[in-house]
Design an enzyme around this catalytic site. Structure first.
Site, mmCIF file in Angstrom:
data_model
loop_
_atom_site.group_PDB
_atom_site.id
_atom_site.type_symbol
_atom_site.label_atom_id
_atom_site.label_comp_id
_atom_site.label_asym_id
_atom_site.label_seq_id
_atom_site.Cartn_x
_atom_site.Cartn_y
_atom_site.Cartn_z
ATOM 1 N N LYS A 93 0.862 -1.182 0.000
ATOM 2 C CA LYS A 93 0.000 0.000 0.000
ATOM 3 C C LYS A 93 0.898 1.232 0.000
ATOM 4 O O LYS A 93 1.676 1.459 0.928
ATOM 5 C CB LYS A 93 -0.912 0.019 1.218
ATOM 6 C CG LYS A 93 -1.853 1.223 1.258
ATOM 7 C CD LYS A 93 -2.752 1.175 2.475
ATOM 8 C CE LYS A 93 -3.698 2.371 2.517
ATOM 9 N NZ LYS A 93 -4.561 2.356 3.710
ATOM 10 N N LYS B 168 -2.239 -1.540 -3.646
ATOM 11 C CA LYS B 168 -3.051 -0.321 -3.635
ATOM 12 C C LYS B 168 -2.135 0.887 -3.762
ATOM 13 O O LYS B 168 -1.133 0.951 -3.048
ATOM 14 C CB LYS B 168 -3.844 -0.248 -2.321
ATOM 15 C CG LYS B 168 -4.770 0.940 -2.199
ATOM 16 C CD LYS B 168 -5.528 0.885 -0.877
ATOM 17 C CE LYS B 168 -6.490 2.070 -0.766
ATOM 18 N NZ LYS B 168 -7.217 2.062 0.522
#
Length: 329
Positions: free
Chosen positions: A195, A253
């Site tokens: 992320k 992400k």
């Protein structure tokens, strides 16, 4: 004389579909859902056209419609009152908290729906950070203990898969051990392994009022725990560690600007890979479509198919519902 012609396999829609390498279906989608307190309440999120915050009763109705369209999983986020926020995140493991009540209500109405609640402290933090702050720093191990308590509480409410999005080191193992010790051996972990500290999260933070606050001696961003967007090898390091710690699914992400990371991780591991088509990506598509610069439907389906081509098995996307409607036509 030309004997080999690639265009023979592009002559019409039938042949193109026959040789298509990737297929998009409703089975690929996870829909992020924003839940708020109250009854019969719905608030539009201006920065994400078509997306709403809903009270639990209306969230249940929305989940029923999603399931009828073939979207079988939702990712849950809570907008809690400022009065419930502190620096410990203790509201996150309140047995009668908003998240827990939402999970029970959805499971009662649609037992087959897969519930993947977000596991992070930022919606419950007075500072808007994913962890507990001590002496101006986000502390890792104390945050992990809080995330473990949160995960057990969510499992008790009926959640199927924990989705820790905090990027603390070692939290997958701490959560896995807590779930095992509490008897939740079948509850999965979808770890946000790669992320990035991205500028594409703005609309999401607006939706939950969870952006880091401007406070003296408090980090103004999340760069001390989320990944540097300049790096790719680091992503593999993060992924390998989470796999060793017991993650069942790996998340990358954001999505479209990070397809190279999806492809690299796909080559490196055999576990299922999730990718997040984040709020900023969704908002850009919507803004362009509203201005007539893009065909909304075509751009959405093309974007989501790109994730499959890169190697993703599932896609978290705010466009899940409208994509499902398009695919069901």
């Amino acid at each position: 004389m030309i004997y080999s012609r690639n265009r023979r396999l592009r002559v019409n829609a039938s042949i193109r579909s026959l040789v298509s390498e990737n297929t998009l279906s409703t089975n690929d989608f996870v829909m992020p859902i924003f839940v708020m307190e109250g009854q019969n309440k719905q608030e539009p999120i201006d920065s994400m056209p078509g997306i709403f915050r809903r009270s639990i009763d209306l969230t249940v109705i929305e989940c029923k419609e999603l399931f009828s369209l073939g979207v079988k999983a939702v990712n849950l986020y809570m907008k809690v009152s400022d009065t419930l926020k502190d620096n410990t995140g203790k509201e996150a493991w309140n047995k009668n908290g908003l998240t827990q009540n939402a999970i029970r209500a959805i499971k009662d109405a649609i037992p087959e729906m897969i519930l993947m609640p977000d596991v992070a402290l930022d919606p419950y933090s007075i500072y808007g950070h994913d962890g507990i702050i001590e002496n101006g720093k986000i502390v890792n191990d104390a945050t992990n203990d809080a995330l473990a308590r949160m995960s057990v509480s969510l499992a008790e409410a009926g959640a199927d898969i924990m989705a820790p999005s905090d990027m603390m080191d070692g939290r997958v193992l701490v959560i896995r051990e807590a779930l095992e010790e509490s008897g939740f051996t079948d509850v999965g972990i979808l770890s946000y392994s790669a992320k990035y500290a991205s500028s594409f999260y703005g609309p999401f933070r607006h939706a939950l009022d969870s952006a880091p606050v401007d406070h003296e001696n408090i980090p103004e961003d999340k760069k001390t725990y989320q990944m540097d967007f300049h790096n790719s090898r680091e992503a593999l390091n993060e992924v390998y560690k989470d796999v060793e710690e017991g993650a069942d699914i790996i998340m990358i992400k954001p999505g479209l600007p990070y397809l190279d990371i999806v492809a690299k991780v796909r080559e490196a591991i055999d576990l299922p890979i999730a990718v997040y088509h984040v709020s900023g990506e969704y908002a850009m598509l919507k803004a362009a479509a509203q201005n007539g610069w893009l065909d909304n439907d075509k751009a959405i389906l093309e974007s989501l198919t790109c994730f499959k081509r890169a190697g993703a098995d599932m896609i978290f996307t705010y466009a899940a519902k409208e994509a499902a409607i398009l695919l069901n036509k």
